[in-house]
Design an enzyme around this catalytic site. Structure first.
Site, PDB file in Angstrom:
ATOM      1  N   GLY A  11       4.601 -80.399  10.786  1.00 40.01           N
ATOM      2  CA  GLY A  11       3.721 -79.438  10.127  1.00 40.01           C
ATOM      3  C   GLY A  11       3.428 -79.818   8.686  1.00 40.01           C
ATOM      4  O   GLY A  11       3.929 -80.822   8.170  1.00 40.01           O
ATOM      5  N   ASP A  59      14.369 -80.432  21.808  1.00 39.70           N
ATOM      6  CA  ASP A  59      13.932 -79.122  22.235  1.00 39.70           C
ATOM      7  C   ASP A  59      14.896 -78.095  21.635  1.00 39.70           C
ATOM      8  O   ASP A  59      16.074 -78.073  22.005  1.00 39.70           O
ATOM      9  CB  ASP A  59      13.961 -79.094  23.767  1.00 39.70           C
ATOM     10  CG  ASP A  59      13.396 -77.811  24.310  1.00 39.70           C
ATOM     11  OD1 ASP A  59      13.069 -76.928  23.491  1.00 39.70           O
ATOM     12  OD2 ASP A  59      13.282 -77.710  25.536  1.00 39.70           O
ATOM     13  N   ALA A  83       8.917 -73.523  13.936  1.00 39.82           N
ATOM     14  CA  ALA A  83       8.623 -72.127  14.300  1.00 39.82           C
ATOM     15  C   ALA A  83       7.298 -72.060  15.051  1.00 39.82           C
ATOM     16  O   ALA A  83       6.553 -73.038  15.092  1.00 39.82           O
ATOM     17  CB  ALA A  83       8.504 -71.275  13.041  1.00 39.82           C
ATOM     18  N   SER A 130       9.972 -66.029   5.177  1.00 38.27           N
ATOM     19  CA  SER A 130       8.544 -65.815   4.929  1.00 38.27           C
ATOM     20  C   SER A 130       8.301 -64.485   4.240  1.00 38.27           C
ATOM     21  O   SER A 130       8.991 -63.492   4.525  1.00 38.27           O
ATOM     22  CB  SER A 130       7.814 -65.824   6.278  1.00 38.27           C
ATOM     23  OG  SER A 130       6.548 -65.221   6.157  1.00 38.27           O
ATOM     24  N   GLU A 132       6.138 -62.587   5.019  1.00 35.38           N
ATOM     25  CA  GLU A 132       5.736 -61.646   6.065  1.00 35.38           C
ATOM     26  C   GLU A 132       6.838 -60.631   6.378  1.00 35.38           C
ATOM     27  O   GLU A 132       6.556 -59.583   6.942  1.00 35.38           O
ATOM     28  CB  GLU A 132       5.350 -62.401   7.338  1.00 35.38           C
ATOM     29  CG  GLU A 132       3.996 -63.088   7.270  1.00 35.38           C
ATOM     30  CD  GLU A 132       2.834 -62.108   7.259  1.00 35.38           C
ATOM     31  OE1 GLU A 132       2.713 -61.300   8.184  1.00 35.38           O
ATOM     32  OE2 GLU A 132       2.038 -62.154   6.302  1.00 35.38           O
ATOM     33  N   TYR A 154       5.922 -62.039  14.858  1.00 37.05           N
ATOM     34  CA  TYR A 154       6.351 -63.165  14.022  1.00 37.05           C
ATOM     35  C   TYR A 154       7.294 -62.675  12.927  1.00 37.05           C
ATOM     36  O   TYR A 154       8.388 -63.216  12.719  1.00 37.05           O
ATOM     37  CB  TYR A 154       5.115 -63.832  13.406  1.00 37.05           C
ATOM     38  CG  TYR A 154       5.431 -64.814  12.293  1.00 37.05           C
ATOM     39  CD1 TYR A 154       5.776 -66.127  12.574  1.00 37.05           C
ATOM     40  CD2 TYR A 154       5.391 -64.413  10.954  1.00 37.05           C
ATOM     41  CE1 TYR A 154       6.077 -67.018  11.553  1.00 37.05           C
ATOM     42  CE2 TYR A 154       5.694 -65.295   9.926  1.00 37.05           C
ATOM     43  CZ  TYR A 154       6.028 -66.595  10.229  1.00 37.05           C
ATOM     44  OH  TYR A 154       6.338 -67.472   9.223  1.00 37.05           O
ATOM     45  N   LYS A 158      11.257 -63.310  12.091  1.00 35.46           N
ATOM     46  CA  LYS A 158      11.692 -63.899  10.820  1.00 35.46           C
ATOM     47  C   LYS A 158      12.755 -63.033  10.132  1.00 35.46           C
ATOM     48  O   LYS A 158      13.594 -63.548   9.395  1.00 35.46           O
ATOM     49  CB  LYS A 158      10.495 -64.110   9.887  1.00 35.46           C
ATOM     50  CG  LYS A 158       9.643 -65.323  10.244  1.00 35.46           C
ATOM     51  CD  LYS A 158      10.330 -66.628   9.840  1.00 35.46           C
ATOM     52  CE  LYS A 158       9.498 -67.851  10.151  1.00 35.46           C
ATOM     53  NZ  LYS A 158      10.197 -69.112   9.879  1.00 35.46           N
ATOM     54  N   ARG A 189      -3.075 -78.244   5.555  1.00 38.84           N
ATOM     55  CA  ARG A 189      -2.848 -76.978   6.247  1.00 38.84           C
ATOM     56  C   ARG A 189      -3.531 -77.008   7.612  1.00 38.84           C
ATOM     57  O   ARG A 189      -4.630 -77.574   7.768  1.00 38.84           O
ATOM     58  CB  ARG A 189      -3.455 -75.863   5.390  1.00 38.84           C
ATOM     59  CG  ARG A 189      -3.193 -74.438   5.815  1.00 38.84           C
ATOM     60  CD  ARG A 189      -1.754 -74.097   5.865  1.00 38.84           C
ATOM     61  NE  ARG A 189      -1.478 -72.711   5.517  1.00 38.84           N
ATOM     62  CZ  ARG A 189      -0.521 -71.990   6.087  1.00 38.84           C
ATOM     63  NH1 ARG A 189       0.217 -72.505   7.048  1.00 38.84           N
ATOM     64  NH2 ARG A 189      -0.295 -70.755   5.687  1.00 38.84           N
ATOM     65  N   VAL A 194      -6.355 -69.098   7.430  1.00 36.31           N
ATOM     66  CA  VAL A 194      -7.651 -68.683   6.900  1.00 36.31           C
ATOM     67  C   VAL A 194      -8.171 -69.613   5.794  1.00 36.31           C
ATOM     68  O   VAL A 194      -9.369 -69.898   5.734  1.00 36.31           O
ATOM     69  CB  VAL A 194      -7.627 -67.198   6.462  1.00 36.31           C
ATOM     70  CG1 VAL A 194      -6.912 -66.996   5.133  1.00 36.31           C
ATOM     71  CG2 VAL A 194      -9.034 -66.630   6.413  1.00 36.31           C
ATOM     72  N   PRO A 284      -3.402 -56.345  15.382  1.00 34.66           N
ATOM     73  CA  PRO A 284      -3.047 -54.960  15.740  1.00 34.66           C
ATOM     74  C   PRO A 284      -2.394 -54.211  14.579  1.00 34.66           C
ATOM     75  O   PRO A 284      -2.587 -53.013  14.422  1.00 34.66           O
ATOM     76  CB  PRO A 284      -2.070 -55.140  16.905  1.00 34.66           C
ATOM     77  CG  PRO A 284      -2.435 -56.467  17.497  1.00 34.66           C
ATOM     78  CD  PRO A 284      -2.898 -57.330  16.359  1.00 34.66           C
ATOM     79  N   GLU A 286      -1.989 -55.019  10.392  1.00 32.88           N
ATOM     80  CA  GLU A 286      -2.348 -56.015   9.364  1.00 32.88           C
ATOM     81  C   GLU A 286      -1.405 -55.892   8.165  1.00 32.88           C
ATOM     82  O   GLU A 286      -0.841 -54.832   7.901  1.00 32.88           O
ATOM     83  CB  GLU A 286      -3.820 -55.796   8.952  1.00 32.88           C
ATOM     84  CG  GLU A 286      -4.402 -56.755   7.929  1.00 32.88           C
ATOM     85  CD  GLU A 286      -4.286 -58.257   8.262  1.00 32.88           C
ATOM     86  OE1 GLU A 286      -3.275 -58.856   7.857  1.00 32.88           O
ATOM     87  OE2 GLU A 286      -5.203 -58.807   8.897  1.00 32.88           O
TER      88      GLU A 286
HETATM   89  P1  GDR Z   1      -0.725 -65.286   7.153  1.00 32.65           P
HETATM   90  O1  GDR Z   1      -1.825 -66.457   7.036  1.00 32.65           O
HETATM   91  O2  GDR Z   1      -0.937 -64.426   8.325  1.00 32.65           O
HETATM   92  O3  GDR Z   1      -0.672 -64.620   5.817  1.00 32.65           O
HETATM   93  O4  GDR Z   1       0.619 -66.130   7.399  1.00 32.65           O
HETATM   94  P2  GDR Z   1      -3.315 -66.563   7.616  1.00 32.65           P
HETATM   95  O5  GDR Z   1      -3.973 -67.627   6.822  1.00 32.65           O
HETATM   96  O6  GDR Z   1      -3.300 -66.714   9.098  1.00 32.65           O
HETATM   97  O7  GDR Z   1      -3.964 -65.118   7.303  1.00 32.65           O
HETATM   98  C1  GDR Z   1      -4.121 -64.641   5.971  1.00 32.65           C
HETATM   99  C2  GDR Z   1      -4.979 -63.387   5.979  1.00 32.65           C
HETATM  100  O8  GDR Z   1      -6.329 -63.750   6.298  1.00 32.65           O
HETATM  101  C3  GDR Z   1      -6.847 -62.817   7.235  1.00 32.65           C
HETATM  102  N1  GDR Z   1      -7.932 -63.425   8.017  1.00 32.65           N
HETATM  103  C4  GDR Z   1      -7.798 -64.457   8.877  1.00 32.65           C
HETATM  104  N2  GDR Z   1      -6.717 -65.208   9.203  1.00 32.65           N
HETATM  105  C5  GDR Z   1      -6.910 -66.232  10.075  1.00 32.65           C
HETATM  106  N3  GDR Z   1      -5.862 -67.013  10.399  1.00 32.65           N
HETATM  107  N4  GDR Z   1      -8.128 -66.477  10.657  1.00 32.65           N
HETATM  108  C6  GDR Z   1      -9.237 -65.734  10.364  1.00 32.65           C
HETATM  109  O9  GDR Z   1     -10.319 -65.984  10.877  1.00 32.65           O
HETATM  110  C7  GDR Z   1      -9.072 -64.695   9.407  1.00 32.65           C
HETATM  111  N5  GDR Z   1      -9.924 -63.779   8.869  1.00 32.65           N
HETATM  112  C8  GDR Z   1      -9.229 -63.027   8.029  1.00 32.65           C
HETATM  113  C9  GDR Z   1      -5.638 -62.452   8.087  1.00 32.65           C
HETATM  114  O10 GDR Z   1      -5.882 -61.254   8.813  1.00 32.65           O
HETATM  115  C10 GDR Z   1      -4.555 -62.354   7.019  1.00 32.65           C
HETATM  116  O11 GDR Z   1      -4.573 -61.067   6.463  1.00 32.65           O
HETATM  117  C11 GDR Z   1       0.856 -67.389   6.815  1.00 32.65           C
HETATM  118  C12 GDR Z   1       1.544 -68.267   7.866  1.00 32.65           C
HETATM  119  O12 GDR Z   1       1.670 -69.574   7.377  1.00 32.65           O
HETATM  120  C13 GDR Z   1       2.932 -67.722   8.173  1.00 32.65           C
HETATM  121  O13 GDR Z   1       3.599 -68.612   9.062  1.00 32.65           O
HETATM  122  C14 GDR Z   1       3.717 -67.626   6.861  1.00 32.65           C
HETATM  123  O14 GDR Z   1       5.010 -67.118   7.101  1.00 32.65           O
HETATM  124  C15 GDR Z   1       2.966 -66.737   5.879  1.00 32.65           C
HETATM  125  O15 GDR Z   1       1.668 -67.272   5.661  1.00 32.65           O
HETATM  126  C16 GDR Z   1       3.689 -66.661   4.539  1.00 32.65           C
END
Ligand code: GDR
Length: 336
Positions: A11, A59, A83, A130, A132, A154, A158, A189, A194, A284, A286
């Site tokens: 990763g 594994d 993870a 995390s 989270e 998740y 954690k 990344r 996002v 479900p 946020e």
């Molecule tokens: P996160 O990262 O859930 O915080 O966990 P992510 O980038 O997935 O989401 C951040 C926020 O953006 C909103 N969002 C979207 N997210 C994704 N993935 N895709 C979309 O299209 C999108 N649109 C809006 C999400 O709802 C969220 O609120 C990351 C991961 O790396 C975890 O493993 C780690 O533990 C935490 O960061 C710290």
């Protein structure tokens, strides 16, 4: 020569951490899973060269396998990063997520305990916790004493991994600590998170390779730092006299909208012309706002983040704009 083992080395964090450790003269071993999903971040092909990292297909659902590996390579430090780390996906595959995080961490702890008992050799463990785990926090910014309120399968997993690590430390005297890392990003990344999804799309839209970008909740706010800065903390945490759980964060929070402004703005694009909301990306439950206070890490480790939000976004956009231009060059021209 010091020997380190990184679980989940393929990763983003494993990539930066293996480079960091190799530069400090470590012999670096990594476990990779033959069953890793496409949602996992990219392999570190562009970073530490494979010849410098010794890879072991292990594994983590098989504890015996891991104990045998410890006996073979005798690591002094273990960085447990493996993870299922996609929060949204964890709502779809909660059982696999729990298996990977809950049982994976427990197996690592048990393997270390039995290895230490049999060989008398000391091992230090970094456990990738995390932000989270705070989910719906009662205070902002969060510190090491903020109560947990996990909001996804998740995050629940954690929380288990966090407490099990504390428990092995208290019960068996293991040098084990939790790094409570807030979101950390980079050009390496995975493309489903996002930030990278946005910078990849911005580059491809600028290059004429893509028209739309479908996203979920744009109001979410995160404390985004640079992964390259954060792996240094993982190492520093294992160099201390006593193990401690620490929050690692920038203390700055930005919304997904802010990230869009910065990324598209850097390429002179208006994201409002390309972004569409797809409720399929809503979760479900946020996590609306996370922001960490890393004051204790600053005091204990002497650490503070070097890369700020704007620089992070620029770094990612420049990388992905370059990738998009290369991609465009490879496409057949419409007349050919
Ligand atoms: P996160 O990262 O859930 O915080 O966990 P992510 O980038 O997935 O989401 C951040 C926020 O953006 C909103 N969002 C979207 N997210 C994704 N993935 N895709 C979309 O299209 C999108 N649109 C809006 C999400 O709802 C969220 O609120 C990351 C991961 O790396 C975890 O493993 C780690 O533990 C935490 O960061 C710290």
């Amino acid at each position: 020569m010091r020997v380190a083992l990184i679980t989940g080395i393929s990763g983003q964090d494993g990539s930066y951490l293996s480079e960091f450790l190799i530069a400090r003269g470590y012999e670096v071993h990594g476990t990779i899973s033959s069953t890793s999903r496409s949602t996992e971040p990219q392999p570190h092909a562009k970073s530490a060269s494979p010849s410098e990292v010794i890879l072991h297909p292990v594994d983590l659902t098989d504890g015996g396998n891991l104990t045998a590996l410890l006996e073979r390579i005798a690591p002094q430090e273990i960085y447990h990063l493996a993870a299922q780390s996609d929060v949204r996906l964890s709502f779809e595959i909660p059982v696999q997520t729990a298996n990977a995080i809950v049982m994976g961490t427990l197996r690592v702890l048990e393997a270390i305990r039995s290895y230490q008992r049999r060989t008398g050799r000391a091992v230090r463990l970094y456990q990738a916790s995390s932000s989270e785990i705070f989910g719906l926090p009662p205070e902002t910014p969060q510190t090491e004493t903020t109560p947990f309120h996990p909001r996804s399968p998740y995050a629940c997993a954690k929380v288990f991994a966090y407490w099990q690590t504390v428990n092995y430390r208290e019960a068996y005297g293991l040098f084990a600590c939790n790094g409570i890392l807030y979101n950390h990003e980079s050009p390496r990344r995975g493309e489903l998170y996002v930030t990278r999804k946005i910078t990849r799309a911005a580059g491809r839209i600028k290059a004429g390779l893509q028209k739309k970008l479908f996203l979920g909740q744009l109001d979410s706010r995160r404390d985004w730092g640079f992964a390259g800065d954060y792996v240094e903390c993982m190492w520093l945490m294992l160099q201390q006299e006593t193990p401690r759980d620490l929050v690692i964060a920038t203390g700055q929070t930005h919304s997904v909208r802010d990230f869009l402004d910065a990324a598209f703005g850097y390429l002179d694009l208006d994201w409002r012309e390309s972004v569409e909301i797809d409720p399929g990306y809503f979760r479900p439950a946020e996590v609306g706002l996370l922001c960490g206070n890393a004051e204790l890490a600053r005091q204990v480790l002497g650490w503070s983040p070097k890369v700020d939000f704007q620089t992070l976004v620029q770094m990612m956009v420049e990388n992905d704009w370059q990738l998009a231009r290369e991609e465009a060059l490879c496409l057949p021209s419409p007349t050919s």
